[in-house]
Design a protein around this motif. Structure first.
Motif, PDB file in Angstrom:
ATOM      1  N   ARG A  25     -20.080 -65.496  12.654  1.00 61.46           N
ATOM      2  CA  ARG A  25     -21.420 -66.073  12.657  1.00 61.46           C
ATOM      3  C   ARG A  25     -22.028 -65.951  14.038  1.00 61.46           C
ATOM      4  N   ARG A  26     -23.334 -65.679  14.050  1.00 59.89           N
ATOM      5  CA  ARG A  26     -24.083 -65.603  15.294  1.00 59.89           C
ATOM      6  C   ARG A  26     -24.868 -66.889  15.459  1.00 59.89           C
ATOM      7  N   LEU A  27     -24.685 -67.532  16.603  1.00 60.15           N
ATOM      8  CA  LEU A  27     -25.424 -68.748  16.905  1.00 60.15           C
ATOM      9  C   LEU A  27     -26.377 -68.463  18.055  1.00 60.15           C
ATOM     10  N   ASP A  28     -27.598 -68.928  17.930  1.00 61.72           N
ATOM     11  CA  ASP A  28     -28.569 -68.840  19.017  1.00 61.72           C
ATOM     12  C   ASP A  28     -29.519 -70.022  18.874  1.00 61.72           C
ATOM     13  N   ALA A  29     -30.722 -69.885  19.307  1.00 64.16           N
ATOM     14  CA  ALA A  29     -31.666 -71.005  19.279  1.00 64.16           C
ATOM     15  C   ALA A  29     -32.157 -71.341  17.872  1.00 64.16           C
ATOM     16  N   ARG A  30     -31.855 -70.515  16.905  1.00 61.37           N
ATOM     17  CA  ARG A  30     -32.277 -70.773  15.530  1.00 61.37           C
ATOM     18  C   ARG A  30     -31.507 -71.954  14.952  1.00 61.37           C
ATOM     19  N   PRO A  31     -32.113 -72.646  13.972  1.00 58.59           N
ATOM     20  CA  PRO A  31     -31.421 -73.801  13.397  1.00 58.59           C
ATOM     21  C   PRO A  31     -30.221 -73.433  12.530  1.00 58.59           C
ATOM     22  N   HIS A  32     -30.173 -72.211  12.016  1.00 58.53           N
ATOM     23  CA  HIS A  32     -29.072 -71.808  11.130  1.00 58.53           C
ATOM     24  C   HIS A  32     -28.338 -70.609  11.711  1.00 58.53           C
ATOM     25  N   ALA A  33     -27.032 -70.555  11.472  1.00 59.73           N
ATOM     26  CA  ALA A  33     -26.222 -69.434  11.922  1.00 59.73           C
ATOM     27  C   ALA A  33     -26.534 -68.203  11.077  1.00 59.73           C
ATOM     28  N   GLN A  34     -26.399 -67.032  11.687  1.00 59.91           N
ATOM     29  CA  GLN A  34     -26.626 -65.777  10.987  1.00 59.91           C
ATOM     30  C   GLN A  34     -25.286 -65.075  10.787  1.00 59.91           C
ATOM     31  N   ALA A  35     -25.050 -64.634   9.555  1.00 58.33           N
ATOM     32  CA  ALA A  35     -23.793 -63.947   9.248  1.00 58.33           C
ATOM     33  C   ALA A  35     -23.801 -62.554   9.863  1.00 58.33           C
ATOM     34  N   LEU A  36     -22.642 -62.117  10.301  1.00 56.49           N
ATOM     35  CA  LEU A  36     -22.483 -60.763  10.814  1.00 56.49           C
ATOM     36  C   LEU A  36     -21.089 -60.285  10.472  1.00 56.49           C
ATOM     37  N   THR A  37     -20.879 -58.989  10.602  1.00 59.31           N
ATOM     38  CA  THR A  37     -19.582 -58.390  10.323  1.00 59.31           C
ATOM     39  C   THR A  37     -19.050 -57.750  11.589  1.00 59.31           C
TER      40      THR A  37
END
Length: 163
Positions: free
Chosen positions: A22-34
């Protein structure tokens, strides 16, 4: 996992892998990645959007490994990222170790040693016949057959109503 031989320009071993993160940044939700490949100093990831070179993010990897990294190149949805601090040997080994295989638990009643922990059914003494209960396979076939007959009857009824 496949160990890639280091190319002339690479200083360390790279491991071809494929696992989710998972990618975490300033967004409220994590983004999936491979994660496609991994080394102690960085990784190759695939995400659904293009990240500009220099993008900083926190990547949550399996086994509770989280690292701050920065993208150093991209090609479409593929991005090379460098960790701010290299993975420790223990972190790298935990990411490269295969996950445990979980086998389904099956219990044969004939082989069970502690039947007291299993729910017991009272025998039906009022039954007139001494027939054996249906096996699971026979029960499944009976249910599938009954379902097919019901669908056929519904189809015939719809056809007859339309005619």
């Amino acid at each position: 996992m496949i160990l890639e031989k280091p190319a002339e320009r690479r200083r360390e071993e790279r491991w071809r892998v494929c696992f989710g993160a998972r990618r975490l940044d300033a967004r409220p939700h994590a983004q999936a990645l491979t994660v496609i490949d991994l080394s102690a100093s960085g990784l190759l990831i695939k995400v659904d959007q293009i990240l500009p070179v220099g993008t900083c993010m926190i990547v949550e990897l399996p086994n509770s490994v989280s690292k701050i990294c920065r993208t150093v190149w991209n090609s479409g949805n593929y991005h090379g990222a460098q960790f701010s601090e290299p993975l420790s040997t223990a972190e790298l080994e935990s990411l490269l170790s295969p996950p445990p295989t979980i086998w389904p638990l099956t219990l044969e009643l004939d082989e069970a040693t502690d039947l007291g922990s299993l729910p017991q059914e009272e025998p039906d003494h009022d039954a007139d016949d001494n027939s054996e209960p249906l096996s699971q396979t026979a029960s499944a076939w009976l249910i599938a057959g009954a379902t097919a007959i019901l669908w056929a009857l519904l189809g015939f009824g719809a056809w007859a109503a339309a005619a």
